[in-house]
Design a protein around this motif. Sequence first.
Motif, mmCIF file in Angstrom:
data_model
loop_
_atom_site.group_PDB
_atom_site.id
_atom_site.type_symbol
_atom_site.label_atom_id
_atom_site.label_comp_id
_atom_site.label_asym_id
_atom_site.label_seq_id
_atom_site.Cartn_x
_atom_site.Cartn_y
_atom_site.Cartn_z
ATOM 1 N N VAL A 110 0.925 -9.588 1.670
ATOM 2 C CA VAL A 110 0.898 -9.518 0.206
ATOM 3 C C VAL A 110 0.257 -8.218 -0.266
ATOM 4 O O VAL A 110 0.750 -7.562 -1.190
ATOM 5 N N ARG A 126 2.224 -5.500 -2.493
ATOM 6 C CA ARG A 126 1.668 -5.190 -3.814
ATOM 7 C C ARG A 126 1.399 -3.700 -3.963
ATOM 8 O O ARG A 126 1.511 -3.142 -5.060
ATOM 9 N N LYS A 165 6.495 -6.874 -13.673
ATOM 10 C CA LYS A 165 5.110 -7.302 -13.880
ATOM 11 C C LYS A 165 5.053 -8.535 -14.771
ATOM 12 O O LYS A 165 4.325 -9.499 -14.490
ATOM 13 N N ARG A 167 2.937 -13.394 -6.805
ATOM 14 C CA ARG A 167 2.093 -12.243 -6.496
ATOM 15 C C ARG A 167 2.853 -10.959 -6.199
ATOM 16 O O ARG A 167 2.293 -9.870 -6.268
ATOM 17 N N SER A 168 4.123 -11.063 -5.822
ATOM 18 C CA SER A 168 4.869 -9.858 -5.474
ATOM 19 C C SER A 168 6.357 -10.083 -5.702
ATOM 20 O O SER A 168 6.821 -11.222 -5.836
#
Length: 217
Positions: free
Chosen positions: A91, A95, A187, A196-197
């Motif tokens: 992650v 990211r 986003k 999260r991604s």
Amino acid sequence: MHSIIIIDDHPLIRRGIKDLITIDDSFEFTGEADTGEKGIEIALALQPDIILLDLNMEKMNGLETLQAIKATEIDAHVVILTVSDNEKDIVAALRAGADGYLLKDMEPEDMLKRLHDVIEGHIVLSQKVSEVIIQGLHEEAQNKTRQQATLTRREQQILSLISKGLSNRRIAHKLNIVEGTVKVHVKHLLRKLNLRSRVEAALWVVEQKTQKKNNRA
């Protein structure tokens, strides 16, 4: 022919990757470095198409190197090549802008295929990495309900393209918008879906489609 450099502190790994790349006439091995600092210098000088980057290195680790690369004028696809299948590492790298996350124990033919895919603008993952992320999504679903927020039409378009493995750059080209606008939409949709991604988003779409098919059966 697409140029590749590798940043890895293990000489045997660098030699093995170099030998593998020479098998494929589409690729050219143009440089190597055993530290993040040297790797950035070489990348700035050679401007390769692909950078294969180890995650666990002394002094400047792979994540720090990745972040530094993204802050420069280096316009390369950066693919993490590591032994770590830890979800936090995966992650964190994605990211930070990694274009792929591959494990060193994957089959050579599979690695070459992934390198071709990344050149075409796809985010590339080892099979085991995909499984780790999916498992993480399942575990999260048991602890909290993912917000089923209403996405805008543009966010839905971008989510669909993300699920097909397209990079921000390719999405921008396909939708005829600037890459910065794509990043803003990504986003927003990640926040709405509590993901999260972009890779988690892609796998989440696949998971949702699978659940719908199972419910219909």
